[in-house]
Design an enzyme around this catalytic site. Structure first.
Site, PDB file in Angstrom:
ATOM      1  N   HIS A   1     -37.364  23.005 -10.518  1.00 40.22           N
ATOM      2  CA  HIS A   1     -38.739  23.180 -10.997  1.00 40.22           C
ATOM      3  C   HIS A   1     -39.389  21.909 -11.515  1.00 40.22           C
ATOM      4  O   HIS A   1     -40.541  21.937 -11.926  1.00 40.22           O
ATOM      5  CB  HIS A   1     -38.811  24.268 -12.070  1.00 40.22           C
ATOM      6  CG  HIS A   1     -38.116  23.903 -13.344  1.00 40.22           C
ATOM      7  ND1 HIS A   1     -36.789  24.157 -13.565  1.00 40.22           N
ATOM      8  CD2 HIS A   1     -38.548  23.290 -14.472  1.00 40.22           C
ATOM      9  CE1 HIS A   1     -36.433  23.730 -14.757  1.00 40.22           C
ATOM     10  NE2 HIS A   1     -37.483  23.188 -15.337  1.00 40.22           N
TER      11      HIS A   1
HETATM   12  C1  UD1 Z   1     -42.203  24.308 -18.152  1.00 42.09           C
HETATM   13  C2  UD1 Z   1     -41.888  23.100 -19.015  1.00 42.09           C
HETATM   14  C3  UD1 Z   1     -40.572  22.476 -18.572  1.00 42.09           C
HETATM   15  C4  UD1 Z   1     -39.461  23.503 -18.561  1.00 42.09           C
HETATM   16  C5  UD1 Z   1     -39.883  24.709 -17.719  1.00 42.09           C
HETATM   17  C6  UD1 Z   1     -38.822  25.777 -17.835  1.00 42.09           C
HETATM   18  C7  UD1 Z   1     -43.785  21.769 -19.864  1.00 42.09           C
HETATM   19  C8  UD1 Z   1     -44.592  20.542 -19.645  1.00 42.09           C
HETATM   20  N1  UD1 Z   1     -42.922  22.080 -18.866  1.00 42.09           N
HETATM   21  O1  UD1 Z   1     -42.403  23.855 -16.823  1.00 42.09           O
HETATM   22  O2  UD1 Z   1     -40.215  21.434 -19.465  1.00 42.09           O
HETATM   23  O3  UD1 Z   1     -38.291  22.921 -18.037  1.00 42.09           O
HETATM   24  O4  UD1 Z   1     -41.127  25.234 -18.212  1.00 42.09           O
HETATM   25  O5  UD1 Z   1     -38.930  26.754 -16.870  1.00 42.09           O
HETATM   26  O6  UD1 Z   1     -43.914  22.427 -20.860  1.00 42.09           O
HETATM   27  N2  UD1 Z   1     -46.163  30.110 -13.749  1.00 42.09           N
HETATM   28  C9  UD1 Z   1     -46.212  31.431 -13.396  1.00 42.09           C
HETATM   29  N3  UD1 Z   1     -45.742  32.341 -14.281  1.00 42.09           N
HETATM   30  C10 UD1 Z   1     -45.229  32.028 -15.495  1.00 42.09           C
HETATM   31  C11 UD1 Z   1     -45.186  30.683 -15.831  1.00 42.09           C
HETATM   32  C12 UD1 Z   1     -45.653  29.728 -14.960  1.00 42.09           C
HETATM   33  O7  UD1 Z   1     -46.670  31.778 -12.298  1.00 42.09           O
HETATM   34  O8  UD1 Z   1     -44.803  32.930 -16.239  1.00 42.09           O
HETATM   35  C13 UD1 Z   1     -46.627  29.102 -12.769  1.00 42.09           C
HETATM   36  C14 UD1 Z   1     -48.099  28.750 -12.925  1.00 42.09           C
HETATM   37  O9  UD1 Z   1     -48.616  28.504 -11.650  1.00 42.09           O
HETATM   38  C15 UD1 Z   1     -48.036  27.442 -13.714  1.00 42.09           C
HETATM   39  C16 UD1 Z   1     -46.769  26.810 -13.196  1.00 42.09           C
HETATM   40  O10 UD1 Z   1     -45.883  27.901 -12.960  1.00 42.09           O
HETATM   41  O11 UD1 Z   1     -49.160  26.641 -13.502  1.00 42.09           O
HETATM   42  C17 UD1 Z   1     -46.127  25.834 -14.159  1.00 42.09           C
HETATM   43  O12 UD1 Z   1     -45.927  26.424 -15.443  1.00 42.09           O
HETATM   44  P1  UD1 Z   1     -45.859  25.473 -16.770  1.00 42.09           P
HETATM   45  O13 UD1 Z   1     -45.479  26.286 -17.944  1.00 42.09           O
HETATM   46  O14 UD1 Z   1     -47.102  24.646 -16.868  1.00 42.09           O
HETATM   47  O15 UD1 Z   1     -44.728  24.450 -16.420  1.00 42.09           O
HETATM   48  P2  UD1 Z   1     -43.276  24.710 -15.823  1.00 42.09           P
HETATM   49  O16 UD1 Z   1     -43.183  24.018 -14.514  1.00 42.09           O
HETATM   50  O17 UD1 Z   1     -42.960  26.153 -15.903  1.00 42.09           O
HETATM   51  N1  UDP Z   2     -32.143  30.832 -16.155  1.00 43.82           N
HETATM   52  C1  UDP Z   2     -32.284  32.210 -15.997  1.00 43.82           C
HETATM   53  N2  UDP Z   2     -32.722  32.701 -14.791  1.00 43.82           N
HETATM   54  C2  UDP Z   2     -33.006  31.884 -13.732  1.00 43.82           C
HETATM   55  C3  UDP Z   2     -32.855  30.482 -13.904  1.00 43.82           C
HETATM   56  C4  UDP Z   2     -32.434  29.997 -15.138  1.00 43.82           C
HETATM   57  O1  UDP Z   2     -32.012  32.978 -16.928  1.00 43.82           O
HETATM   58  O2  UDP Z   2     -33.387  32.383 -12.677  1.00 43.82           O
HETATM   59  C5  UDP Z   2     -31.728  30.313 -17.471  1.00 43.82           C
HETATM   60  C6  UDP Z   2     -30.564  29.361 -17.483  1.00 43.82           C
HETATM   61  O3  UDP Z   2     -29.329  30.028 -17.529  1.00 43.82           O
HETATM   62  C7  UDP Z   2     -30.823  28.566 -18.751  1.00 43.82           C
HETATM   63  C8  UDP Z   2     -32.335  28.485 -18.810  1.00 43.82           C
HETATM   64  O4  UDP Z   2     -32.814  29.544 -17.964  1.00 43.82           O
HETATM   65  O5  UDP Z   2     -30.352  29.286 -19.887  1.00 43.82           O
HETATM   66  C9  UDP Z   2     -32.834  27.166 -18.321  1.00 43.82           C
HETATM   67  O6  UDP Z   2     -34.223  27.176 -18.244  1.00 43.82           O
HETATM   68  P1  UDP Z   2     -35.049  26.266 -17.235  1.00 43.82           P
HETATM   69  O7  UDP Z   2     -34.165  25.736 -16.177  1.00 43.82           O
HETATM   70  O8  UDP Z   2     -36.242  27.033 -16.844  1.00 43.82           O
HETATM   71  O9  UDP Z   2     -35.578  25.090 -18.188  1.00 43.82           O
HETATM   72  P2  UDP Z   2     -34.953  23.692 -18.636  1.00 43.82           P
HETATM   73  O10 UDP Z   2     -33.612  23.936 -19.202  1.00 43.82           O
HETATM   74  O11 UDP Z   2     -34.954  22.782 -17.452  1.00 43.82           O
HETATM   75  O12 UDP Z   2     -35.934  23.177 -19.656  1.00 43.82           O
END
Ligand code: UD1
Ligand code: UDP
Length: 361
Positions: free
Chosen positions: A206
């Site tokens: 991601h």
């Molecule tokens: C965010 C965090 C990242 C973290 C990740 C965990 C920031 C800058 N980034 O990234 O550090 O590792 O979460 O998963 O805070 N979206 C949905 N549904 C949701 C959430 C998001 O459809 O419930 C889609 C939307 O199109 C959104 C995009 O995902 O624009 C990105 O979501 P966002 O929270 O901005 O950043 P992540 O890539 O999820």
């Molecule tokens: N995780 C989950 N379901 C998924 C993918 C990840 O429960 O489909 C869990 C994973 O085990 C870990 C956490 O989500 O506990 C990690 O989150 P993510 O990778 O979104 O964020 P990051 O750690 O990179 O900030």
């Protein structure tokens, strides 16, 4: 005269990895009569599979306050969180705000609290990738520069903070709350009946640097297709990545089994018995370190070096050839962990809550 000595703490969550980190802290606070925890969800993540499922799986109570901010550009999302969270701080008047990890919600709430002169505790402080192209690195630097209590997961994080001039008396090496959650739920996850192949690779992706550019994402997906000739590849796809795959018109063969993001227990079950994990997640580098599952990190760097020195993590980057080379070496048994990192023992949250109580006095 009776004096109210209860300390009110706002615990902030917003995005998926925050839920695993706050769960053990909320649990510990419930056991502590002189601490009142108020759970605030910013709504940064909002899909059922990116938010609600974790409350059920981890037994986290429904948030007391939900800000409902949703998605947006960095500035839009950060600003919306700040505007809404300021109102909460003004009405709740907390004694402390606890933020976890490195997402936009973490930084936004730390800024708001600091400007209202409310002390801030940052859980998972001091991690540095030294790569400011990564949005999380900006969030970490800002949050740590404002925090009054900096809880670290590893000694290298302490050193990073000291080098940046943080007063050592604010830094507390406590271990890893994400591992508290993993150790608590490991058996329950293992007991789930999930049909899965004997051998498989588990993938999550991601990071914007990997998924927002078709020239980077395309070759990664080709590497996954190549790996799927050796074993099935299970790929729960983050919503950001789903969107990009669609927008770029990319597709995957049947060997790569794509699915919606999974709940924590189901995912932990698959992660525990994977042959190999390929990921750009921060949390997965840590979890595979404890699970003893080889982890290929598809990034150029990591802010979590103990997962390399003590764990199973190998930094591979996003290049197709390097991913496949590293995968083949894993298949030949060319990897080994050297033991769990110091204090990743399931007791981090109890150390944190003890220090928070001492901070009040
Ligand atoms: C965010 C965090 C990242 C973290 C990740 C965990 C920031 C800058 N980034 O990234 O550090 O590792 O979460 O998963 O805070 N979206 C949905 N549904 C949701 C959430 C998001 O459809 O419930 C889609 C939307 O199109 C959104 C995009 O995902 O624009 C990105 O979501 P966002 O929270 O901005 O950043 P992540 O890539 O999820
Ligand atoms: N995780 C989950 N379901 C998924 C993918 C990840 O429960 O489909 C869990 C994973 O085990 C870990 C956490 O989500 O506990 C990690 O989150 P993510 O990778 O979104 O964020 P990051 O750690 O990179 O900030």
């Amino acid at each position: 005269m009776l004096v109210n000595i209860t300390m009110k703490v706002l615990n902030v969550v917003g995005a998926r990895p925050n839920f695993m980190k706050i769960a053990p802290i909320v649990d510990q606070m419930k056991l502590t009569p002189d601490l009142t925890g108020v759970l605030v969800h910013t709504g940064q993540h909002y899909d059922e599979g990116m938010s609600d499922v974790f409350f059920r799986d981890l037994g986290i109570p429904v948030p007391d306050i939900h800000l409902g901010v949703g998605s947006g550009t960095h500035a839009e999302q950060t600003a919306r969180i700040m505007v809404e969270f300021e109102k909460v701080c003004l009405s709740e008047k907390p004694d402390l705000v606890v933020v976890v990890g490195d997402v936009n919600s973490t930084m936004a709430c730390a800024i708001v609290a600091a400007k209202l002169l409310i002390p801030v505790a940052h859980v998972e402080a001091g991690l540095r990738s030294f790569d400011r192209a990564m949005p999380e690195e900006i969030n970490r630097l800002v949050t740590d520069s404002l925090a009054d209590l900096l809880f670290t997961t590893s000694r290298d994080a302490d050193e990073n903070l000291k080098r940046e001039g943080v007063d050592p008396s604010k830094i507390h090496f406590v271990g890893n709350v994400m591992i508290d959650t993993l150790l608590k739920h490991r058996e329950k996850a293992a007991a789930l009946r999930i049909e899965k192949p004997k051998q498989y690779a588990l993938v999550t992706l991601h990071r914007p640097s990997n998924v927002d550019d078709p020239k980077v994402l395309g070759p990664i997906l080709q590497a996954l297709e190549e790996i799927s000739r050796t074993m099935p590849v299970l790929f729960p796809i983050h919503p950001r990545t789903q969107k990009r795959v669609r927008d770029f018109g990319l597709s995957l063969n049947n060997g790569v089994r794509t699915m919606e993001p999974l709940g924590y227990l189901e995912f932990l079950n698959l992660e525990s018995s994977a042959t190999v994990v390929l990921t750009d997640s921060g949390g997965l580098q840590e979890e595979t370190t404890i699970l003893g599952v080889p982890c290929l990190t598809l990034r150029h760097n990591t802010e979590r070096p103990v997962t390399i020195t003590h764990g199973t993590n190998i930094i591979v980057g996003p290049d197709e050839g390097r991913i496949l080379h590293a995968f083949r070496r894993i298949m030949m048994g060319d990897w080994k962990p050297s033991g769990p990192p110091e204090l990743w023992d399931g007791c981090a949250a109890s150390r944190i809550v003890r220090i928070i109580r001492e901070f009040r006095r």
